[in-house]
Design an enzyme around this catalytic site. Structure first.
Site, PDB file in Angstrom:
ATOM      1  N   HIS A 252       0.863  -1.237  -0.036  1.00 57.83           N
ATOM      2  CA  HIS A 252      -0.085  -0.025   0.098  1.00 57.83           C
ATOM      3  C   HIS A 252       0.858   0.981   0.111  1.00 57.83           C
ATOM      4  O   HIS A 252       1.985   1.227   0.751  1.00 57.83           O
ATOM      5  CB  HIS A 252      -1.023   0.118   1.342  1.00 57.83           C
ATOM      6  CG  HIS A 252      -2.122   0.949   0.937  1.00 57.83           C
ATOM      7  ND1 HIS A 252      -1.947   2.212   1.216  1.00 57.83           N
ATOM      8  CD2 HIS A 252      -3.310   0.699   0.914  1.00 57.83           C
ATOM      9  CE1 HIS A 252      -3.174   2.772   1.050  1.00 57.83           C
ATOM     10  NE2 HIS A 252      -4.104   1.917   0.785  1.00 57.83           N
ATOM     11  N   GLU A 306      -7.620  -5.052   0.469  1.00 57.55           N
ATOM     12  CA  GLU A 306      -8.408  -5.759  -0.699  1.00 57.55           C
ATOM     13  C   GLU A 306      -8.206  -7.088  -0.388  1.00 57.55           C
ATOM     14  O   GLU A 306      -9.060  -8.015  -1.079  1.00 57.55           O
ATOM     15  CB  GLU A 306      -7.637  -5.371  -2.177  1.00 57.55           C
ATOM     16  CG  GLU A 306      -7.784  -3.993  -2.517  1.00 57.55           C
ATOM     17  CD  GLU A 306      -9.263  -3.301  -2.853  1.00 57.55           C
ATOM     18  OE1 GLU A 306     -10.224  -4.132  -2.552  1.00 57.55           O
ATOM     19  OE2 GLU A 306      -9.136  -2.571  -3.523  1.00 57.55           O
TER      20      GLU A 306
END
Ligand code: ACO
Length: 373
Positions: A252, A306
């Site tokens: 991320h 996710e």
């Protein structure tokens, strides 16, 4: 000065009081409340109220907002017609973008009423598109159901199972907003030109579509399918990394530790996913983290939102190709909060750029000339 690795990394592109991402400590707050507290206390409508007004509503769910959303959930006829013309091979993200763009005229600046209309219509657009592509009649929303339950109802036409509503609502709350993410930034850039909310939302949906942003959860469950069994995780992941592929659901830009939404969605997945599916995901996560540490020792790569989102959406019974668009449906809440914040303190967003091309060139005297009339 451009940021070191490009991509505006570490560049402060504005200010917001909607949500705060603490990438070093793994924190996410909505208007000052931790995401864990928001998930524990509020439903989706309560989360929308918090994001928009800055304070939690006195009641849960907040009835005025719930009623306002119910009132705007049915699509205007022009919008319904646009959704009905879409071919069955249309990508659901494109269907969402086109359906929302057909909601009508939403003149600048964005109002709360426009925000309600956008958030209310998003699940209806997607459910209508999904029913039509299956050759089935759309289902009208049920005013007795909340926002998320209505979405499942409009997709399937049956009263939704509370466990599935819980799973999907938890996911929607977790992804309702997230600082200056790519889609929110795109939305704010468009709004800063004083364009309307629907144009900005179209840009945001476009930005969300890519696998480096909102397109990852379906790819994360595809990876689980490809791995198939826990004992396959290690060779599969090693080979993927050797091919320099990215493991979906890991890494991320903001979080250099575990994404706090991954922590919450892991807990929710454990409650709602089939036990053997959860066990596979847990093993894949364990191996992926170890192999990423080995393959990318200089990067701090952890599980992002996710990875378990895919499992939660699967347990909610959603078709896999709708996952990215469902993310968009949930993120409309944050987009509206940012749209209003942007327009309240607007200044055109127009960054500089480092020019790295050639300078001082001249055409030779023999070069052809454009004919003047
Ligand atoms: N798998 C393998 N390698 C990775 C991964 C990953 N998931 N993520 C980053 N890396 C590696 C890159 O290959 C790169 O290494 P290299 O320089 O040797 O090629 C290094 O880590 C840095 O990657 P960047 O792309 O520069 O880092 P960035 O901060 O831009 O990455 C991103 C963030 C795009 C999310 C990335 O981690 C990724 O592609 N993850 C997989 C896709 C994904 O999960 N997307 C959903 C993100 S969450 C969201 O948007 C809601």
């Amino acid at each position: 000065m451009a940021s070191g690795r490009g991509g505006l990394e570490e560049v402060i592109a504005g200010s917001t009081s909607v949500s705060e991402v603490d990438g070093e400590r793994g924190g996410l707050t909505y208007r000052g409340y931790t995401i864990a507290d928001v998930v524990a206390h509020l439903g989706f409508e309560g989360t929308v109220e918090l994001l928009w007004s800055g304070v939690p509503a006195a009641d849960e769910p907040p009835l005025p907002l719930r009623e306002a959303l119910a009132h705007r959930r049915s699509l205007p006829s022009d919008c319904a017609r646009v959704v009905d013309t879409l071919g069955t091979t249309t990508d659901p993200m494109d269907a969402l973008r086109m359906g929302l763009s057909a909601l009508g005229q939403f003149p600048y600046p964005p109002t709360l009423e426009q925000g309600v209309a956008l958030v209310a219509a998003a699940p209806t657009v997607l459910a209508r598109f999904h029913r039509r592509r299956q050759g089935r009649e759309p289902i009208a929303p049920d005013p007795r159901l909340g926002h998320v339950a209505n979405f499942l109802y409009m997709l399937e036409g049956a009263p939704p199972d509370p466990r599935r509503v819980y799973a999907l609502e938890s996911y929607c709350i977790c992804v309702a907003d997230h600082g200056m993410n790519a889609s929110t930034f795109a939305l704010r850039v468009v709004l800063s030109t004083q364009a309307d909310l629907l144009s900005a939302a179209a840009a945001a949906v476009g930005a969300l579509k890519g696998p480096l942003h909102g397109g990852a959860p379906s790819k994360a469950v595809e990876m689980l399918d490809a791995i198939g069994r826990p004992e396959n995780a290690e060779p599969w992941i090693r080979e993927a990394l050797a091919r320099r592929e990215r493991l979906m659901g890991f890494g991320h830009r903001a979080y250099k530790v575990e994404d706090p939404r991954a922590v919450l969605l892991r807990q929710i997945a454990e409650r709602v996913a089939a036990p053997e599916r959860f066990a596979l995901a847990a093993r894949v996560e364990e191996v992926a983290l170890a192999e990423l540490r080995r393959a990318k020792p200089n990067e701090r790569l952890y599980t992002n939102v996710e990875f378990y989102a895919g499992l939660v959406l699967e347990a909610a019974g959603l078709p896999r190709d709708l996952f990215p668009a469902v993310f968009g449906v949930a993120r409309t809440a944050g987009w509206v909060a940012h749209a209003r914040e942007q327009s309240e303190h607007n200044r055109l967003i127009r960054p500089g750029v480092d020019y790295v091309g050639l300078r001082g060139l001249a055409f030779p005297a023999s070069a052809p000339r454009r004919a003047a009339p």
